[in-house]
Design an enzyme around this catalytic site. Structure first.
Site, mmCIF file in Angstrom:
data_model
loop_
_atom_site.group_PDB
_atom_site.id
_atom_site.type_symbol
_atom_site.label_atom_id
_atom_site.label_comp_id
_atom_site.label_asym_id
_atom_site.label_seq_id
_atom_site.Cartn_x
_atom_site.Cartn_y
_atom_site.Cartn_z
ATOM 1 N N CYS A 78 6.287 -32.128 0.782
ATOM 2 C CA CYS A 78 6.652 -30.735 1.349
ATOM 3 C C CYS A 78 5.876 -30.436 2.736
ATOM 4 C CB CYS A 78 6.432 -29.837 0.454
ATOM 5 S SG CYS A 78 6.718 -28.098 1.126
ATOM 6 N N CYS A 87 1.910 -25.280 -4.797
ATOM 7 C CA CYS A 87 1.562 -26.764 -5.128
ATOM 8 C C CYS A 87 0.286 -27.056 -4.639
ATOM 9 C CB CYS A 87 2.650 -27.848 -4.689
ATOM 10 S SG CYS A 87 4.271 -28.004 -5.455
ATOM 11 N N CYS A 159 12.458 -26.198 -0.561
ATOM 12 C CA CYS A 159 11.369 -26.449 -1.387
ATOM 13 C C CYS A 159 11.734 -27.595 -2.265
ATOM 14 C CB CYS A 159 11.293 -25.110 -2.325
ATOM 15 S SG CYS A 159 9.990 -25.346 -3.634
ATOM 16 N N GLN A 224 10.778 -20.280 -19.509
ATOM 17 C CA GLN A 224 10.387 -21.721 -18.957
ATOM 18 C C GLN A 224 10.962 -22.065 -17.929
ATOM 19 O OE1 GLN A 224 8.015 -24.129 -18.211
ATOM 20 N NE2 GLN A 224 7.392 -23.678 -20.411
ATOM 21 N N GLU A 277 7.126 -9.681 -31.896
ATOM 22 C CA GLU A 277 6.567 -9.717 -30.409
ATOM 23 C C GLU A 277 6.489 -8.213 -30.084
ATOM 24 O OE1 GLU A 277 6.713 -9.902 -26.471
ATOM 25 O OE2 GLU A 277 6.833 -11.745 -27.677
ATOM 26 N N CYS A 350 -0.216 -22.426 -22.837
ATOM 27 C CA CYS A 350 0.068 -22.718 -21.393
ATOM 28 C C CYS A 350 -1.266 -22.646 -20.465
ATOM 29 C CB CYS A 350 0.968 -21.606 -20.829
ATOM 30 S SG CYS A 350 0.418 -19.872 -21.333
#
Length: 392
Positions: A78, A87, A159, A224, A277, A350
């Site tokens: 990129c 990134c 992108c 996700q 939740e 995560c």
């Protein structure tokens, strides 16, 4: 070549050799024994740096000039790499990125005193064209992502990590046009799957197919971003249930359940499940997603801290899947799981630092970490996700 972010403070200059990459993607170097964290370098590289923030025991620096490059350094795909904050590792070949992430996870576990019965496995996919979810910023002449270490967005005409419909929408201006016409806020969400593209304001509900099962969610909510690798995780979890599963009439606890994704994907392996939740919008969507399995599903709307006071927490569960936010489990929830005696826990993380913290506590309580898999959901970034299986 890596383009360092702009800083206003210049304290002093020096030449360093990067020792290793640490969580977050910066490289660690030492100056007179003091730790210095430098983004944009690879282990073994030699660079001229400037200290931009100096603390008592450590400092932060930026690269002024790369003097000796790693054999793994490549030209980024990129042209905005180094400006766009999306990134941070495109300067490294992809195989080496995976090596670095595995070593970082091993180091994090070692510092936390966490031991695993098997070596860490790495699961990856295509490093380009993978990302299905973005939060773009509406700009005067288009859309963009925030610059590195800045709240100012940089405009995108393309992108290379974006999924095809999003990439095409950036190139032909479709996403920018829809944002200019409909969006009431600067930031907005887009999501794609296959040929479909959903965009906040113009669309509301998304629906994806994973392992042959449909799962719906709000385009503004979290889902996700790397669907091909997420499908690999789902397949692995199904395989793991065959090895470390529940009885056919077993009960399953889906903790931090979100829109019920894991309960849908793993529904063949239990006769009843309880979804916990706190987000009522997500739980409402979970009920819709679990309608085909309504006879075996129960829903608990509460926070992780409130869970131990609920009647459902006093039931017996044969297995559980824990999918917490980045901060990991709350102390209350972690203590409950540590004393729960649930035979099998699957922890989808995560953030490796909070995974290691929680794993250490579970091990103290008698659980064994028998398998750890690193899933590279976000190639070209320092972000890591992992799944650990604990048994007792």
């Amino acid at each position: 070549m890596y383009a360092p972010p702009k800083y206003d403070i210049l304290l002093f200059l020096m030449i360093i050799i990067a020792e290793k990459m640490v969580a977050g993607g910066s490289c660690l170097a030492k100056i007179d024994g003091k730790a210095v964290f430098v983004p944009g370098l690879l282990p073994g590289e030699r660079a001229d740096i400037e200290i931009i923030r100096d603390k008592k025991d450590y400092a932060f620096a930026r690269v002024l000039e790369l003097i000796e490059a790693s054999e793994h350094r490549i030209t980024a795909e990129c042209p905005l790499f180094g400006r766009c904050g999306g990134c941070s590792l495109q300067m490294a070949d992809y195989g080496y990125q995976l090596e670095l992430k595995k070593k970082m996870l091993e180091d994090i576990f070692q510092r936390a005193g966490v031991t695993t019965a098997e070596p860490i496995e790495v699961v990856s996919g295509d490093p380009f064209g993978y990302r299905s979810r973005f939060q773009f910023h509406r700009m005067t002449a288009g859309v963009g992502l925030k610059e590195s270490d800045s709240d100012t967005p940089v405009m995108l005409a393309d992108c290379p990590i974006a999924a095809r419909p999003i990439r095409e929408g950036l190139k032909d201006g479709t996403i920018a046009k829809r944002a200019a016409e409909r969006n009431s806020e600067t930031r907005f969400h887009v999501f794609s799957d296959g040929d479909a593209l959903w965009q906040e304001d113009a669309d509301e509900d998304c629906e994806v197919t994973l392992c042959g099962r449909k799962i719906g969610f709000d385009v503004r909510g979290f889902f996700q971003s790397n669907l091909p690798v997420f499908q690999k995780l789902a397949c692995r979890l199904n395989e793991d249930f065959c090895r470390w599963g529940t009885p056919e009439d077993g009960s399953f606890l889906d903790f931090y359940a979100g829109v019920g994704t894991f309960s849908v994907l793993l529904s063949d392996h239990f006769s009843s499940c309880t979804l916990v939740e706190h987000n009522k919008r997500a739980l409402h969507q979970a009920k819709k997603n679990l309608e085909p399995y309504s006879g075996k599903s129960r829903f608990c709307s509460c926070s992780d801290d409130a869970w131990p006071s609920r009647a459902e927490s006093r039931k017996q569960y044969d297995s559980a899947l824990i999918d917490p936010p980045r901060q990991g489990m709350s102390k209350t929830a972690l203590q409950w799981f540590a004393s729960s005696k649930i035979p099998v826990l699957r922890y989808v993380s995560c953030d490796p630092v909070t995974l290691a913290r929680d794993a250490s506590r579970l091990q103290e309580a008698g659980y064994r970490l028998i398998e750890t898999t690193l899933y590279d959901f976000y190639p070209h970034t320092a972000h890591m996700e992992a799944c650990g299986i604990f048994i007792r």
